[in-house]
Scaffold this active site. Sequence first.
Site, PDB file in Angstrom:
ATOM      1  N   SER A 142       0.836  -1.545   0.115  1.00  0.00           N
ATOM      2  CA  SER A 142      -0.348   0.242   0.072  1.00  0.00           C
ATOM      3  C   SER A 142       1.199   0.989  -0.413  1.00  0.00           C
ATOM      4  CB  SER A 142      -0.585   0.050   1.163  1.00  0.00           C
ATOM      5  OG  SER A 142      -1.094   1.538   1.480  1.00  0.00           O
ATOM      6  N   TYR A 167      -1.934  -0.373  10.206  1.00  0.00           N
ATOM      7  CA  TYR A 167      -2.699  -1.080   8.886  1.00  0.00           C
ATOM      8  C   TYR A 167      -0.931  -0.477   7.968  1.00  0.00           C
ATOM      9  CZ  TYR A 167      -4.202  -1.056   3.606  1.00  0.00           C
ATOM     10  OH  TYR A 167      -3.666  -1.422   2.631  1.00  0.00           O
TER      11      TYR A 167
END
Length: 350
Positions: A142, A167
Site C-alpha cells: 500500500s 495498517y
Amino acid sequence: MKILVTGAAGFIGFHTVLRLLEQGHEVVGLDNINDYYDVRVKYGRLARTGIAAESIVQDAMVTSALNPQYRFVRMDLANSAGLMDLFAAEKFDRVMHCAAQAGVRYSLTNPHAYMQGNFVAFLNLLEACRYHPVTHFVFASSSSVYGLNQAMPFSVRHNVDHPISLYAASKKSNELMAHAYSYLYGLPCTGLRFFTVYGPWGRPDMALFLFTKAMLEDRPIDVFNAGKMQRDFTYVDDIVEGVLRVIFKAPAGNPEWNGAKPDPSSSPAPWRIYNIGNSNQVELMEFIEALEETLGKKAKKNFLPLQLGDVPATWADTSDLERDMGYRPNTPVREGIRRFVEWYREFYGA
C-alpha cells in the site's frame, strides 16, 4: 497456469479473478468473507464469478456455475493447517495475495484484527509457499507505507520506516517478511504498493462509495483536512492490468545491488517492490466536483480536520513499473468515476 487469488470476494481480488479467467487460467479463489463491510457486495462479486452464496461451505471447495476453470473456497488464512492442505492438494503455480484487513481508520479502533488478517495470515501463506513452492508470490502492499515521508512523488527507493497507522506498519512488515523468505528460500516475491484504488464493485468504506451514497441520499459528505487533500486515484482496471503483467514476470536478484548503498526496492534475492498508481495528483475538491457533475447534484460538505493516521497527499513514481513491465495506468479520474456511478446505480437501483 493454476493461480491462487486470496481475497477473491474483495475489490481487487474479484477483478483479478475475472481477468485471469478471461486469459484462460485455472483459478482458485479464497476468502473468509468477513463482515468488515457490507457482505452483500462480497456475495455480489462472487455471484458474478458463478459462485452462489447458498453453495458456499466453510473450508470446502465449490466450482463456479459459469466457468469450470474457477473454484472458490471460504477459508481464513489464519487456518494454517487448512492452508497447507490446500497447497498440498492444488500445487499452485503462482499466488496473488490480495486478502488483508484493510482500512487506516479501522486500525485505530480494531488493532487486533490486523494481527490475524495481515501478520499471521501473511506468515501462513509464506510458509505454504515455502513447503509447496510456487514460481511467484505476488502480494498487495500500500501507498500507506510512505507514512511521514513528504518527498514527492513517492519512490520505491524512498525510506518507508515511519508508518503512521498499524495498517501501514502491517504492509511494511509484509514487505520485510517476503524479503526474508525470498532470501532464505529463493521464493520469488513481488510487492505492489497500490495507490487509492477505486471503480465498480469498490469497497463501501472508501471515499467514492461513501460520497456517492451520501449524495444520493441527500446527506452531507465528510471532507477531511478542509478538503486540502491530494490523492493518486487509480482506476481498478489499471491496477489489475499491472497485477497481471507482474504475476507473469517473476523477479530475479539484482546483480548490481550494493549492501553499502542498499536499494530499498530490490535485492540480491528474487524480490521486488513496485508502485502502481496513476502518477497524477488529484485535489480532493476536484474529485468531488467530478462526482457532482456525474451525479448531476451538488454535495453538502461537512469540513473536518485531518484524521489521525491519514496523510494529506500521495503521488506515485511509477517509473520502475513502466521500465520493467512496459505499463503505466492511464484512466482519467472523470471516466473512472462515471463507470463507478453506473455500477452503483445498477447494483443498488439508485
